[in-house]
Design a protein around this motif. Sequence first.
Motif, short mmCIF file in Angstrom:
data_model
loop_
_atom_site.label_atom_id
_atom_site.label_comp_id
_atom_site.label_asym_id
_atom_site.label_seq_id
_atom_site.Cartn_x
_atom_site.Cartn_y
_atom_site.Cartn_z
N ARG A 125 19.26 -6.38 -27.83
CA ARG A 125 20.29 -5.41 -28.21
C ARG A 125 20.77 -5.64 -29.65
O ARG A 125 20.80 -6.79 -30.11
N ASN A 225 21.81 -15.89 -24.82
CA ASN A 225 22.31 -14.62 -24.28
C ASN A 225 21.87 -14.62 -22.82
O ASN A 225 20.84 -14.05 -22.47
N PRO A 226 22.65 -15.29 -21.96
CA PRO A 226 22.20 -15.46 -20.57
C PRO A 226 22.52 -14.21 -19.74
O PRO A 226 23.25 -13.33 -20.21
N ILE A 229 25.96 -10.24 -16.04
CA ILE A 229 26.52 -9.08 -15.34
C ILE A 229 26.76 -9.44 -13.87
O ILE A 229 25.88 -10.01 -13.23
N ALA A 249 17.17 -11.19 -15.93
CA ALA A 249 17.77 -11.35 -17.26
C ALA A 249 19.18 -10.79 -17.31
O ALA A 249 19.86 -10.92 -18.33
#
Length: 320
Positions: A125, A225-226, A229, A249
């Motif tokens: 991103r 960037n684990p 969510i 991911a």
Amino acid sequence: MTAAETAAETAAETVAETVAETVAETVAGDRLWQWRQQSRQAAIAHQIDPAEVDWLLHHAAGVEPLLLKLGPPADRAIALRRSLADLTQLWTERLHARTPVQYLVGSVPWREFDLAVSPAVLIPRPETELLIDLALAAAAQQGLSTHLPHHWADLGTGSGAIALGLATAFPTATVHAVDASGDAAAIARQNAEATGLTSRIQFYQGSWFEPLSRLAGQLQGIVSNPPYIPTCDLASLDPEVAQHEPPAALDGGPDGLDCIRHIARSAPHYLQPGGILLLEMMAGQAAAVTQILAATEEYAEIQIYPDLAGIERFALGALK
Ligand code: GLN
């Protein structure tokens, strides 16, 4: 035939071959424009940003963005790397299967790289690009040398984006890039090869710190960037994400913070004193992540940074 003529002929053949390889079809400007207009209308009807049509034309077919902005002259011949029939098939898949355009094209621009992506990896991103600038600023603030040989880690590397960014930002560092998925590690390796950075990036398939035990106490920085969510939110994400990007991911467990907790608690064992941990997180997680970092009592400074949209997106801790 003189040597010069032979060389010229060989060069001409090479050019012809290259063109034959890269040009799938040549279309008149007005035909391309008509295709673009129709595809844009279909996008709007499917609530998809019509600008993605130009993304496809640029990245899949090699059409210059300026040409698309100005509108090509009607009778000018435009060379396409993919035929209009191929592009139509890709665009239909975009509209009906909601496949992200980056997976259809197979690549995404990220910082200075053009990264290969497949459904085995999260699409990097734009907001994640900032992690590299934050790592540079934090290393400077901590007085960490950027010139001696030193070690950084990218945990959950996916496409390898962060690892490539770190290897470029810290030109003498070795970057250790870890991913649980062998398919992801293969894409990351491919991206490192394409950018000539393989000599300074080491790839590991494994879970978080597991493959890095020999580096205990040696890392200058750990960036990740684990997945963050919450599991129950996954199904309600955009279909492009929910149906196409790898759940491993994205899924951060019941409150989204499982991986962040694990990394925050394990990182002190691997960092050198003053070494930094830099994490990406989701909107609304800043207070919880600050609390997780503080509860370890291992980090001297804990700071939260916003992304360019003003969302609190990154957490930084420096080892005491
Ligand atoms: N930023 C991604 C999204 O918006 C999530 C990435 C992650 O979980 N690390 O879908």
